[in-house]
Design an enzyme around this catalytic site. Structure first.
Site, mmCIF file in Angstrom:
data_model
loop_
_atom_site.group_PDB
_atom_site.id
_atom_site.type_symbol
_atom_site.label_atom_id
_atom_site.label_comp_id
_atom_site.label_asym_id
_atom_site.label_seq_id
_atom_site.Cartn_x
_atom_site.Cartn_y
_atom_site.Cartn_z
ATOM 1 N N GLU A 93 -56.382 10.588 -78.392
ATOM 2 C CA GLU A 93 -57.129 11.648 -77.716
ATOM 3 C C GLU A 93 -58.174 11.057 -76.761
ATOM 4 O OE1 GLU A 93 -56.741 14.601 -77.133
ATOM 5 O OE2 GLU A 93 -58.701 15.421 -76.620
ATOM 6 N N CYS A 99 -50.561 29.489 -63.078
ATOM 7 C CA CYS A 99 -50.751 30.678 -62.245
ATOM 8 C C CYS A 99 -51.573 31.770 -62.943
ATOM 9 C CB CYS A 99 -49.416 31.296 -61.885
ATOM 10 S SG CYS A 99 -48.253 30.194 -61.133
ATOM 11 N N ASN A 112 -45.950 35.027 -62.462
ATOM 12 C CA ASN A 112 -46.197 33.797 -63.229
ATOM 13 C C ASN A 112 -44.906 33.458 -63.950
ATOM 14 O OD1 ASN A 112 -48.839 33.999 -62.581
ATOM 15 N ND2 ASN A 112 -49.574 34.430 -64.649
ATOM 16 N N GLY A 113 -44.595 32.174 -64.035
ATOM 17 C CA GLY A 113 -43.408 31.776 -64.790
ATOM 18 C C GLY A 113 -42.319 31.260 -63.872
ATOM 19 N N GLU A 134 -56.877 11.843 -68.003
ATOM 20 C CA GLU A 134 -56.681 13.132 -67.333
ATOM 21 C C GLU A 134 -57.816 13.493 -66.385
ATOM 22 O OE1 GLU A 134 -56.301 16.639 -69.849
ATOM 23 O OE2 GLU A 134 -57.686 15.804 -71.298
ATOM 24 N N ARG A 153 -57.578 27.769 -64.811
ATOM 25 C CA ARG A 153 -56.216 27.580 -65.303
ATOM 26 C C ARG A 153 -55.440 26.559 -64.475
ATOM 27 N NH1 ARG A 153 -54.297 32.161 -68.260
ATOM 28 N NH2 ARG A 153 -52.224 31.906 -67.406
ATOM 29 N N HIS A 187 -46.794 -6.668 -80.837
ATOM 30 C CA HIS A 187 -45.356 -6.421 -80.691
ATOM 31 C C HIS A 187 -44.993 -6.077 -79.246
ATOM 32 C CE1 HIS A 187 -44.781 -6.762 -84.964
ATOM 33 N NE2 HIS A 187 -45.862 -6.008 -85.126
ATOM 34 N N LYS A 218 -58.286 11.800 -72.753
ATOM 35 C CA LYS A 218 -59.469 12.333 -72.057
ATOM 36 C C LYS A 218 -59.752 11.500 -70.823
ATOM 37 C CE LYS A 218 -59.882 15.521 -73.162
ATOM 38 N NZ LYS A 218 -58.968 16.031 -74.118
ATOM 39 N N TRP A 237 -49.724 27.958 -59.062
ATOM 40 C CA TRP A 237 -49.574 26.538 -59.392
ATOM 41 C C TRP A 237 -48.118 26.231 -59.070
ATOM 42 C CZ3 TRP A 237 -47.005 23.322 -62.990
ATOM 43 C CH2 TRP A 237 -47.604 22.075 -63.207
HETATM 44 C C1 AGP Z 1 -55.937 18.256 -72.963
HETATM 45 O O1 AGP Z 1 -57.203 18.044 -72.492
HETATM 46 C C2 AGP Z 1 -55.133 19.251 -72.235
HETATM 47 N N1 AGP Z 1 -55.816 20.361 -71.781
HETATM 48 C C3 AGP Z 1 -53.757 19.529 -72.863
HETATM 49 O O2 AGP Z 1 -53.229 18.352 -73.377
HETATM 50 C C4 AGP Z 1 -53.684 20.638 -73.935
HETATM 51 O O3 AGP Z 1 -54.281 20.217 -75.126
HETATM 52 C C5 AGP Z 1 -52.219 21.018 -74.135
HETATM 53 O O4 AGP Z 1 -51.686 21.466 -72.911
HETATM 54 C C6 AGP Z 1 -52.028 22.073 -75.188
HETATM 55 O O5 AGP Z 1 -52.676 23.264 -74.867
HETATM 56 P P1 AGP Z 1 -52.915 24.379 -75.934
HETATM 57 O O6 AGP Z 1 -53.824 23.823 -76.993
HETATM 58 O O7 AGP Z 1 -53.543 25.510 -75.184
HETATM 59 O O8 AGP Z 1 -51.573 24.737 -76.511
#
Ligand code: AGP
Length: 608
Positions: free
Chosen positions: A481, A2, A101-102, A488, A27, A504, A485, A75
């Site tokens: 990683e 949000c 937010n929250g 996501e 965001r 395994h 990528k 969100w």
């Molecule tokens: C990865 O592409 C994401 N955006 C996500 O995993 C991100 O790295 C994670 O939410 C941590 O965010 P931060 O580095 O802002 O704490």
């Protein structure tokens, strides 16, 4: 997650608020809304869908008159992303509008209490209780009503409050979650993120948890929980508006991939002076260091993957045990952490809720906290004992790229610095590593230049239903990683495995034509990787090999090949992730995915 914007001044508020929301779109959100004061009433428009949809509904804000207002991108957490659940929420008498937010954890009890008093609710959200509480507590003193309302809330909340009967006056409250005040000339702002403000002002105040601010066009006053006025210092934001724009690229993600050489240079270059690594603000002596029996790295998502790489590098150079823990796990597992622990917290945004909670938990147990963080003035930067800023500039795409490589760079700097402090490396090795650090931006640029055919390979492989990434040691950490990528942004199922673990269990998933991306940049382990490549090929897999530039052995093993420039193997993750970022990008593009704003994801995960 949000986003909140507030504005008060002489100019029409709605267009400014909409522009602020556009800057917060990255965001992640699923509905948006805006409310302004006009002639003693509140006018509000909100809807599920995009900020552009909201802009169309309001003729880009022109349909809403008034110079004071609040706006929100939501969100969804409590209740589906519908028009009704979108923020702002109004009190029953229509005099108060609230954005939030929250998560308000005690909202169900508050809702029952308010319903018992006859208040009726329009939405399924936790937020609506705030609007009704404001109505209940307002007796002509808005500040007191906001304070009394906040004192009833449990959980994490950042609030923006607008009242129809208080012209030009806004309140905002922070209790976990980012909130920044922007100071203009005869106009003032608040927002969840500096990117919403930099088009209007660079002078900002960062609020702390438990603080509340009152804004009018002429003044900004900050109060603590008890209502006592507190002095705050004004910071100057160095990011400019261009830094948060696409600059001719189709997507922010591609722009940010291309920015990596420059971003990594900004992390490294200022910290190498006359051939020595100097970490300003990290004034730990060798004796201080000797008290740390262990290092714990904690983070979420890609930052956690950077931490995994950090573990290999720090242990190898410093010979200190390093544990890497997901922040969401660490916070609830009664960790063995004390004054003998150095906690390294890694975060691009500095606002990730789980990471903040893990930091607090470990700090309360006596750990010394070093934050590796991008956003200056963020919560994590402020809570830590010292911060190593990555200076990556604003990262807008949800999928992190330069955020990750600059985190790696900061971890490399730390490892070399600490190894020297602890006397674990000799002068020759130290000089060699410092030269390798300085060469990293060029190595990353070379990784970009070497892989012009990634687009073609993405065209070959984009229709796969699932893919696997395998590697050993640092290549394994980078595989995690690379796999994240891909999944996501392209929504293709993908998993990363330590190559030696395949047999395994996982190898059962390998079937005819399945793509396995094999990371082979740890040259000392090349032959081991060849064994694993052969295992999967024998079961029908196709292999996309990733090897150091010029290592022609990979051609005999893999069906397709990507290269990363050679150099110090300990620092290989930074260049080798680049072709994997590009691969994920082009696969997602082939598949028509929303690359910068993938479904269900938020850039900054400010709730648990
Ligand atoms: C990865 O592409 C994401 N955006 C996500 O995993 C991100 O790295 C994670 O939410 C941590 O965010 P931060 O580095 O802002 O704490």
């Amino acid at each position: 997650m949000c986003g909140i914007v507030g504005f008060t001044g002489a100019a029409p508020a709605a267009p400014i608020l909409l522009e602020g929301l556009r800057r917060l779109e990255y965001r992640g959100y699923d509905s948006a809304g805006v409310a302004v004061q006009h002639e003693g009433a509140i006018e509000m428009v909100k809807a599920s869908g995009t900020v552009e949809h909201l802009a169309e509904m309001t003729s880009n804000g022109a349909a809403l008159e008034g110079g004071c207002g609040i706006a929100h991108t939501r969100w969804a957490t409590h209740g589906a992303p519908t028009d009704t659940n979108a923020h702002p929420h109004l009190s029953e008498d229509g005099r108060f509008a609230v954005v939030h937010n929250g998560i308000i954890e005690n909202y169900a009890a508050l809702r029952r209490e308010l319903e018992g008093e006859g208040y009726s609710f329009a939405s399924e959200t936790d937020t609506e209780v705030v609007a009704h509480l404001l109505e209940r507590y307002y007796d002509g003193d808005l500040r007191r009503a906001v304070m009394r309302t906040a004192s009833r809330l449990e959980g994490s909340y950042v609030l923006g409050v607008l009242c129809a009967c208080e012209p030009g006056r806004l309140f905002c409250v922070k209790e976990a979650g980012p909130l920044i005040l922007g100071l203009g000339v005869d106009e003032n702002y608040f927002a969840s993120d500096v990117t919403a403000l930099v088009g209007y002002t660079r002078n900002v105040i960062y609020l702390e948890d438990g603080e509340m601010a009152e804004l009018t066009p002429e003044s900004v006053t900050v109060y603590d929980r008890t209502g006592r006025e507190i002095p705050k210092s004004v910071s100057h934001v160095v990011w400019d508006i261009e830094a948060a724009e696409k600059g001719g690229y189709e997507h922010f993600m591609m722009k940010e991939i291309m920015e990596q050489p420059r971003a990594v240079k900004s992390t490294i270059e200022p910290r190498i002076r006359s051939g020595r690594v100097e970490l300003e603000g990290l004034d730990l002596t060798a004796e201080d260091f000797a008290r740390f029996r262990r290092i714990v790295i904690t983070a979420c998502g890609s930052a956690y993957h950077a931490g995994m790489v950090g573990k290999y590098v720090i242990e190898s150079l410093c010979r200190v045990p390093v544990e890497v823990d997901l922040a969401s796990e660490l916070r609830y597992r009664d960790p063995i952490v004390g004054e003998d622990t150095l906690l390294i917290v890694v975060s691009q945004s500095g606002e990730t809720a789980d990471t903040i909670a893990a930091l607090r938990e470990c700090k309360a147990r006596g750990a010394y906290v070093l934050a590796i963080v991008n956003v200056v003035g963020s919560t994590i930067a402020r809570l830590a004992d010292c911060a190593l800023y990555t200076h990556a500039g604003p990262e807008i795409a949800v999928a992190t790229t330069k955020g990750y490589t600059t985190q790696l760079s900061a971890l490399y700097l730390f490892a070399v610095w600490a190894a020297e402090k602890l006397g674990r490396i000799d002068e020759m090795r130290y000089n060699e590593l410092v030269a390798e650090l300085s060469a990293l931006p060029a190595r990353i640029q070379r990784a970009i230049d070497l892989n012009l055919h990634v687009k073609y390979l993405a065209g070959r492989w984009h229709a796969q239903r699932a893919m696997f990434f395998i590697g050993r040691n640092i290549d394994y950490a980078a595989a995690l990683e690379g796999s994240l990528k891909l999944k996501e942004i392209s929504y293709i199922h993908s998993e990363a495995y330590a190559a030696g673990e395949l047999k395994h269990g996982t190898i059962a998933l390998i079937d005819e034509g399945r793509l396995v991306v094999a990371l082979c940049c740890q040259t000392a382990l090349f032959e081991k990787m060849v064994g694993n490549i052969q295992e999967v090929k024998a079961r029908g897999a196709k292999v996309l090999g990733l090897a150091p530039e010029g290592d022609r052995r990979i051609f005999a093993e893999a069906d397709d090949v990507l290269f990363a420039p050679g150099g110090e193997p300990l620092f290989a993750a930074a260049p080798e992730i680049v072709p994997l970022q590009l691969f994920a990008y082009y696969v997602a593009r082939e598949n028509g995915c929303d690359i910068d704003k993938p479904r269900n994801l938020a850039k900054s995960v400010t709730v648990e």
